[in-house]
Design a protein around this motif. Structure first.
Motif, PDB file in Angstrom:
ATOM      1  N   TYR A  95       0.859  -1.173   0.000  1.00 52.57           N
ATOM      2  CA  TYR A  95       0.000   0.000   0.000  1.00 52.57           C
ATOM      3  C   TYR A  95       0.894   1.220   0.000  1.00 52.57           C
ATOM      4  O   TYR A  95       1.953   1.218   0.618  1.00 52.57           O
ATOM      5  N   ASN A  96       0.502   2.242  -0.691  1.00 51.24           N
ATOM      6  CA  ASN A  96       1.265   3.489  -0.790  1.00 51.24           C
ATOM      7  C   ASN A  96       2.681   3.252  -1.282  1.00 51.24           C
ATOM      8  O   ASN A  96       3.625   3.144  -0.499  1.00 51.24           O
ATOM      9  N   ALA A 103       1.792  -4.932   2.673  1.00 52.84           N
ATOM     10  CA  ALA A 103       0.574  -5.490   3.264  1.00 52.84           C
ATOM     11  C   ALA A 103       0.700  -6.992   3.480  1.00 52.84           C
ATOM     12  O   ALA A 103       0.289  -7.518   4.504  1.00 52.84           O
ATOM     13  N   ASN A 138      -6.721   0.097  -0.030  1.00 49.86           N
ATOM     14  CA  ASN A 138      -5.482   0.795  -0.397  1.00 49.86           C
ATOM     15  C   ASN A 138      -4.346  -0.179  -0.726  1.00 49.86           C
ATOM     16  O   ASN A 138      -3.215   0.239  -0.916  1.00 49.86           O
ATOM     17  N   TRP A 139      -4.640  -1.458  -0.812  1.00 48.71           N
ATOM     18  CA  TRP A 139      -3.626  -2.418  -1.266  1.00 48.71           C
ATOM     19  C   TRP A 139      -3.633  -2.372  -2.789  1.00 48.71           C
ATOM     20  O   TRP A 139      -4.334  -3.138  -3.444  1.00 48.71           O
ATOM     21  N   THR A 140      -2.834  -1.505  -3.340  1.00 49.98           N
ATOM     22  CA  THR A 140      -2.941  -1.237  -4.771  1.00 49.98           C
ATOM     23  C   THR A 140      -1.683  -1.601  -5.562  1.00 49.98           C
ATOM     24  O   THR A 140      -1.706  -1.537  -6.789  1.00 49.98           O
TER      25      THR A 140
END
Lengths: 185, 160
Positions: A95-96, A103, A138-140
Motif C-alpha cells: 500500500y502506498n 501489506a 489501499n492495497w494497490t
C-alpha cells in the motif's frame, strides 16, 4: 473464487561477475549501466544514474480482486550466466508505493538454469496470493525483489507496479462524498 | 490555450424558520465486497465565538441531529448513489438552536467520511425572550458592582 494474474518484467538480470559497463536491455528497450562496486544496473536519466530497482512503474493493466480471490504474480527476466540455485524471489502486495508499506509478502526460492551463450534467455517464476478477508482498498501495488543464490549470487533486482490492483474490500469504500442539495420538507 | 473546468456548484445559503425539517441530499461512490449498511448523520453546526472571535472548534447542535440507515448492495465496480437524510431545526425553547447562521455537516457514522459547509442555513423565528430576569440582569449587575465599590470609595475618603 476467481484467479487473476499480473506479470512483472525485471529486464536484464546478471550474476555478480557481470563486467561493469553499458548493456542493451532489449526487454526495456534502453541502455543500462552495470556498476561493479554496487553490483546493480542503472539507467541514466537527466544526467543522474538511477538504480533500476528504485523505479516504480505504471502498471500495464489493473486487476480487480476481492477477498478470497487468488492473484498470481509472475516475474520475468532475461538472463546470461551460469546456473544459480536458491535464488530468492520476494513477492509483496503493497500500500502506498511512495512509502513502501508491505501489506502481505512471500519468499519463494527458485533456480536459474545456465545460459552460457551470448543470447539472453527468459526466466520466469510466480507466486499466487490468496486475498485475505481483512484486505483493504489501499492495497494497490505489487513489488518483486530477486536476489542471492549459489554459487554466484544474483545482485538484487527490484520491480514494482503502482496502482496495479483494484481491491474490493469487504467493508464499503466510499469516495466523492458531497452535499448535493438541502431543502425544507 | 483556454482551459475550461466544470465543477459542481457549491450549495448556497438558504433561510429556514426554526421548527422546520431539513432534507439533505448527498452523493457518493462506493465499492463493497459484500452487502453492507451505513448510517448517515446530518445536522447544523456553529463555531463558538466570544466578542466576534472564534474560540472553539466546529460544534454540532446535538438536539438537531438526524440519521438515516442506508443499505449498500455488494458492488465490485465503483457505483454512484444518491441518498437523503432528514434533521429538525429544534427551537431554542425546546433545547435546540438560537436564531442565527449555521453550517451543515453530513457524515457516515463511525468513519471519517464527511462533507460540511459553513454558513449554509440562516435560521430565524425563535419567539422573543420573555424571561424578565435575563432582561434586567445587566442593570442588576451594575447596581451590585456600585454597591461594592461605593463603600471602598468612602473608606479611602475617610483616611484623608
Amino acid at each position: 473464487m476467481a484467479m487473476k494474474t499480473l506479470e512483472l518484467s525485471l529486464g536484464l538480470v546478471a550474476p555478480v561477475q557481470y563486467a561493469p559497463g553499458w548493456y542493451w536491455d532489449a526487454n526495456a528497450g534502453q541502455m543500462v549501466y552495470f556498476d561493479g562496486p554496487t553490483q546493480r544496473f542503472y539507467t541514466l536519466q537527466n544526467g543522474v544514474f538511477v538504480p533500476l530497482a528504485q523505479n516504480w512503474h505504471t502498471a500495464p493493466k489493473q486487476v480487480t480482486v476481492a477477498p478470497g480471490d487468488k492473484l498470481q504474480v509472475t516475474l520475468d527476466f532475461q538472463y546470461i550466466g551460469p546456473a544459480v540455485t536458491g535464488v530468492n524471489a520476494h513477492y509483496s502486495i503493497n500500500y502506498n508505493a511512495l512509502i513502501g508499506g508491505e501489506a502481505m509478502s512471500q519468499n519463494v526460492a527458485f533456480n536459474i538454469p545456465a545460459n552460457l551463450t551470448s543470447t539472453p534467455v527468459d526466466v520466469t517464476n510466480s507466486y499466487t496470493f490468496t486475498i485475505p478477508a481483512n484486505a483493504q482498498s489501499n492495497w494497490t501495488d505489487i513489488y518483486v525483489v530477486i536476489s542471492g543464490g549459489t554459487p554466484t549470487a544474483i545482485a538484487s533486482q527490484e520491480y514494482g507496479y503502482s496502482n496495479a490492483i483494484v481491491l474490493i474490500a469487504l467493508a464499503p469504500t466510499i469516495t466523492g462524498f458531497t452535499i448535493k442539495d438541502f431543502a425544507k420538507v | 490555450m483556454l482551459n475550461l473546468v466544470f465543477a459542481p456548484m457549491a450549495v448556497v445559503q438558504q433561510s429556514f424558520p426554526v421548527g422546520s425539517t431539513i432534507r439533505v441530499t448527498v452523493t457518493f461512490t462506493y465499492t463493497a465486497g459484500v452487502a453492507d449498511a451505513i448510517t448517515l448523520k446530518a445536522g447544523p453546526y456553529y463555531y463558538p465565538t466570544v466578542a466576534g472571535l472564534q474560540v472553539g472548534p466546529l460544534t454540532m447542535v446535538d438536539a438537531c441531529l438526524g440519521s438515516a440507515d442506508i443499505n449498500l448492495p455488494a458492488a465490485s465496480a465503483p457505483t454512484e448513489v444518491t441518498e437523503t437524510v432528514d434533521f429538525p431545526l429544534v427551537p431554542k425553547a425546546q433545547g435546540g438552536m438560537d436564531d442565527g447562521t449555521y453550517g451543515l455537516k453530513v457524515w457516515v457514522d463511525g468513519t471519517n467520511i464527511e462533507a460540511h459547509q459553513d454558513d449554509l442555513m440562516a435560521v430565524s423565528g425563535n419567539p422573543a425572550s420573555t424571561d424578565v430576569f435575563s432582561s434586567i440582569l445587566p442593570m442588576l449587575m451594575m447596581f451590585m458592582m456600585m454597591a461594592m465599590i461605593m463603600p471602598m470609595m468612602q473608606g479611602f475618603g475617610g483616611q484623608e
